[in-house]
Design a protein around this motif. Structure first.
Motif, PDB file in Angstrom:
ATOM      1  N   ILE A   2       0.832  -1.201   0.000  1.00  0.00           N
ATOM      2  CA  ILE A   2       0.000   0.000   0.000  1.00  0.00           C
ATOM      3  C   ILE A   2       0.867   1.251   0.000  1.00  0.00           C
ATOM      4  O   ILE A   2       0.683   2.155  -0.817  1.00  0.00           O
ATOM      5  N   TYR A   3       1.827   1.303   0.924  1.00  0.00           N
ATOM      6  CA  TYR A   3       2.735   2.445   0.969  1.00  0.00           C
ATOM      7  C   TYR A   3       4.009   2.033   1.680  1.00  0.00           C
ATOM      8  O   TYR A   3       4.091   0.948   2.279  1.00  0.00           O
ATOM      9  N   LEU A   4       5.016   2.909   1.616  1.00  0.00           N
ATOM     10  CA  LEU A   4       6.310   2.658   2.241  1.00  0.00           C
ATOM     11  C   LEU A   4       6.524   3.647   3.375  1.00  0.00           C
ATOM     12  O   LEU A   4       6.316   4.854   3.210  1.00  0.00           O
ATOM     13  N   ALA A   5       6.922   3.129   4.529  1.00  0.00           N
ATOM     14  CA  ALA A   5       7.222   3.971   5.688  1.00  0.00           C
ATOM     15  C   ALA A   5       8.705   3.896   5.993  1.00  0.00           C
ATOM     16  O   ALA A   5       9.302   2.818   5.940  1.00  0.00           O
ATOM     17  N   ILE A   6       9.310   5.027   6.292  1.00  0.00           N
ATOM     18  CA  ILE A   6      10.741   5.090   6.588  1.00  0.00           C
ATOM     19  C   ILE A   6      10.936   5.838   7.904  1.00  0.00           C
ATOM     20  O   ILE A   6      10.364   6.908   8.117  1.00  0.00           O
ATOM     21  N   LYS A   7      11.729   5.258   8.776  1.00  0.00           N
ATOM     22  CA  LYS A   7      12.151   5.909  10.005  1.00  0.00           C
ATOM     23  C   LYS A   7      13.679   5.962  10.034  1.00  0.00           C
ATOM     24  O   LYS A   7      14.333   5.211   9.308  1.00  0.00           O
ATOM     25  N   HIS A  47      15.722  13.590  12.325  1.00  0.00           N
ATOM     26  CA  HIS A  47      14.605  14.025  11.502  1.00  0.00           C
ATOM     27  C   HIS A  47      15.068  14.769  10.249  1.00  0.00           C
ATOM     28  O   HIS A  47      14.397  14.729   9.220  1.00  0.00           O
ATOM     29  N   GLN A  48      16.209  15.436  10.336  1.00  0.00           N
ATOM     30  CA  GLN A  48      16.681  16.210   9.193  1.00  0.00           C
ATOM     31  C   GLN A  48      17.063  15.289   8.035  1.00  0.00           C
ATOM     32  O   GLN A  48      16.847  15.635   6.866  1.00  0.00           O
ATOM     33  N   ILE A  49      17.622  14.125   8.342  1.00  0.00           N
ATOM     34  CA  ILE A  49      17.971  13.176   7.284  1.00  0.00           C
ATOM     35  C   ILE A  49      16.716  12.731   6.542  1.00  0.00           C
ATOM     36  O   ILE A  49      16.713  12.595   5.312  1.00  0.00           O
ATOM     37  N   LEU A  50      15.630  12.516   7.270  1.00  0.00           N
ATOM     38  CA  LEU A  50      14.382  12.137   6.614  1.00  0.00           C
ATOM     39  C   LEU A  50      13.843  13.289   5.764  1.00  0.00           C
ATOM     40  O   LEU A  50      13.349  13.072   4.658  1.00  0.00           O
ATOM     41  N   ALA A  51      13.946  14.509   6.270  1.00  0.00           N
ATOM     42  CA  ALA A  51      13.488  15.667   5.506  1.00  0.00           C
ATOM     43  C   ALA A  51      14.297  15.819   4.220  1.00  0.00           C
ATOM     44  O   ALA A  51      13.747  16.130   3.152  1.00  0.00           O
ATOM     45  N   VAL A  77       4.606  12.487  -0.734  1.00  0.00           N
ATOM     46  CA  VAL A  77       5.407  12.201   0.451  1.00  0.00           C
ATOM     47  C   VAL A  77       4.861  12.991   1.628  1.00  0.00           C
ATOM     48  O   VAL A  77       4.523  14.177   1.500  1.00  0.00           O
ATOM     49  N   HIS A  78       4.781  12.321   2.756  1.00  0.00           N
ATOM     50  CA  HIS A  78       4.395  12.997   4.002  1.00  0.00           C
ATOM     51  C   HIS A  78       5.484  12.746   5.034  1.00  0.00           C
ATOM     52  O   HIS A  78       5.882  11.600   5.260  1.00  0.00           O
ATOM     53  N   VAL A  79       5.983  13.824   5.656  1.00  0.00           N
ATOM     54  CA  VAL A  79       7.008  13.718   6.690  1.00  0.00           C
ATOM     55  C   VAL A  79       6.493  14.371   7.958  1.00  0.00           C
ATOM     56  O   VAL A  79       6.008  15.507   7.943  1.00  0.00           O
ATOM     57  N   ASN A  80       6.578  13.647   9.061  1.00  0.00           N
ATOM     58  CA  ASN A  80       6.199  14.185  10.361  1.00  0.00           C
ATOM     59  C   ASN A  80       7.157  13.612  11.394  1.00  0.00           C
ATOM     60  O   ASN A  80       7.091  12.423  11.721  1.00  0.00           O
ATOM     61  N   ALA A  81       8.080  14.465  11.870  1.00  0.00           N
ATOM     62  CA  ALA A  81       9.092  14.037  12.854  1.00  0.00           C
ATOM     63  C   ALA A  81       9.874  12.849  12.295  1.00  0.00           C
ATOM     64  O   ALA A  81      10.478  12.969  11.234  1.00  0.00           O
ATOM     65  N   ASN A  82       9.854  11.705  12.985  1.00  0.00           N
ATOM     66  CA  ASN A  82      10.660  10.558  12.554  1.00  0.00           C
ATOM     67  C   ASN A  82       9.864   9.578  11.692  1.00  0.00           C
ATOM     68  O   ASN A  82      10.150   8.381  11.676  1.00  0.00           O
ATOM     69  N   ASN A  83       8.895  10.080  10.972  1.00  0.00           N
ATOM     70  CA  ASN A  83       8.082   9.245  10.085  1.00  0.00           C
ATOM     71  C   ASN A  83       8.036   9.866   8.696  1.00  0.00           C
ATOM     72  O   ASN A  83       7.602  11.011   8.536  1.00  0.00           O
ATOM     73  N   LEU A  84       8.496   9.108   7.714  1.00  0.00           N
ATOM     74  CA  LEU A  84       8.390   9.523   6.323  1.00  0.00           C
ATOM     75  C   LEU A  84       7.559   8.465   5.609  1.00  0.00           C
ATOM     76  O   LEU A  84       7.870   7.272   5.675  1.00  0.00           O
ATOM     77  N   ALA A  85       6.494   8.888   4.964  1.00  0.00           N
ATOM     78  CA  ALA A  85       5.625   7.962   4.237  1.00  0.00           C
ATOM     79  C   ALA A  85       5.613   8.316   2.760  1.00  0.00           C
ATOM     80  O   ALA A  85       5.476   9.490   2.404  1.00  0.00           O
ATOM     81  N   ILE A  86       5.777   7.295   1.920  1.00  0.00           N
ATOM     82  CA  ILE A  86       5.656   7.431   0.468  1.00  0.00           C
ATOM     83  C   ILE A  86       4.346   6.768   0.078  1.00  0.00           C
ATOM     84  O   ILE A  86       4.190   5.546   0.207  1.00  0.00           O
TER      85      ILE A  86
END
Length: 280
Positions: free
Chosen positions: A178-183, A189-193, A212-221
């Motif tokens: 469905i989607y990919l989540a990255i922590k 958090h800056q590396i994810l941003a 893409v949605h980024v919130n703190a230590n959660n990046l979702a594609i």
């Protein structure tokens, strides 16, 4: 014709309350400390979720627990969350109505079964882009291994569902991503941003298929078809009483589109949405 004035009515019609969960109704101890939440002393905390080992993970403050109890008694409380069908089982709260899960890709009825017409719609939307999602998974894995500063610190989790509730009436499909989540393992958090900015260059026509949605230590594609707003709109149009009022709360920018479908909405006094408003 004279318009009547308001008169109180003892027959209460319960409104719909559509609620995000994590960081809206409860949060981890780390965030409780960082946000300095009131009524969150250890003796006042109520366990809301557990980890995979069954250990307490997220908590409600006394105020949050009181708020949640009021919602249960006074509203038709509908969950709207990024958590998938496995993750929602680790939320130890007594939900009894609709549940919008996996960023809107899954809708469960009040008896816990998948809403078949929505799930068929989602299956038809996701099946054609499985190759793109597999390609993204491979490219992100290579990107993580080749990172010069902290290789292998990116933790990638594909969220998968078969869209089959196990009943005879449920659609029987092969599992789909469905989607990919990255922590980030060290919560950088800056590396994810920074990665979020690079993603459109990793695969051709990325923006055509994903956001893409980024919130703190959660990046979702996420594929464009997967969104809390789409699922909530489907419920409002096809399954909820349009004479009943609705309101909701959410903490992140990803919540705002579904909240704007409701009669009233708000946010907790901390989190991504609050920080965005405060910055303005």
């Amino acid at each position: 014709m004279t318009t009547p004035f308001f008169e109180s009515n003892p027959n209460i019609t319960k409104p719909y309350a559509l609620m995000d969960l994590d960081d809206t109704l409860f949060q981890t101890q780390r965030k409780i400390d960082a946000w300095k939440l009131p009524t969150a002393e250890s003796e006042n905390l109520v366990c809301a979720t557990v980890n995979k080992k069954g250990e307490p993970l997220s908590f409600m403050s006394q105020r949050q627990a009181t708020f949640f109890n009021w919602l249960l008694a006074s509203t038709d409380l509908i969950v709207v969350t990024a958590r998938d069908r496995s993750e929602i089982k680790r939320v130890k709260l007594p939900f009894a109505s609709w549940q919008v899960l996996t960023h809107g890709a899954v809708i469960l009825t009040s008896n816990g079964q998948m809403l078949n017409d929505w799930q068929q719609h989602m299956y038809d939307a996701l099946a054609p882009i499985q190759g793109k999602l597999a390609e993204l998974t491979e490219l992100i894995g290579k990107h993580s291994k080749n990172a010069s500063d902290a290789p292998n610190d990116l933790v990638l989790t594909p969220h998968v569902d078969s869209f089959n509730d196990g009943s005879d009436s449920g659609a029987n499909h092969d599992p789909l991503t469905i989607y990919l989540a990255i922590k980030h393992a060290q919560k950088n958090h800056q590396i994810l941003a920074d990665l979020a900015q690079k993603l459109p260059t990793l695969i051709p026509d990325f923006d055509e298929h994903f956001y893409v949605h980024v919130n703190a230590n959660n990046l979702a594609i996420l594929p464009h078809a997967v969104h809390k707003r789409h699922a909530v709109q489907f419920l409002l149009t096809n399954h909820l009483d349009n004479q009943c009022p609705s309101f909701g709360f959410g903490d992140s920018l990803a919540d705002l589109p579904f909240l704007q479908l409701l009669d009233w909405y708000g946010m907790p006094s901390r989190g991504q949405l609050h920080e965005q408003r405060h910055a303005e």
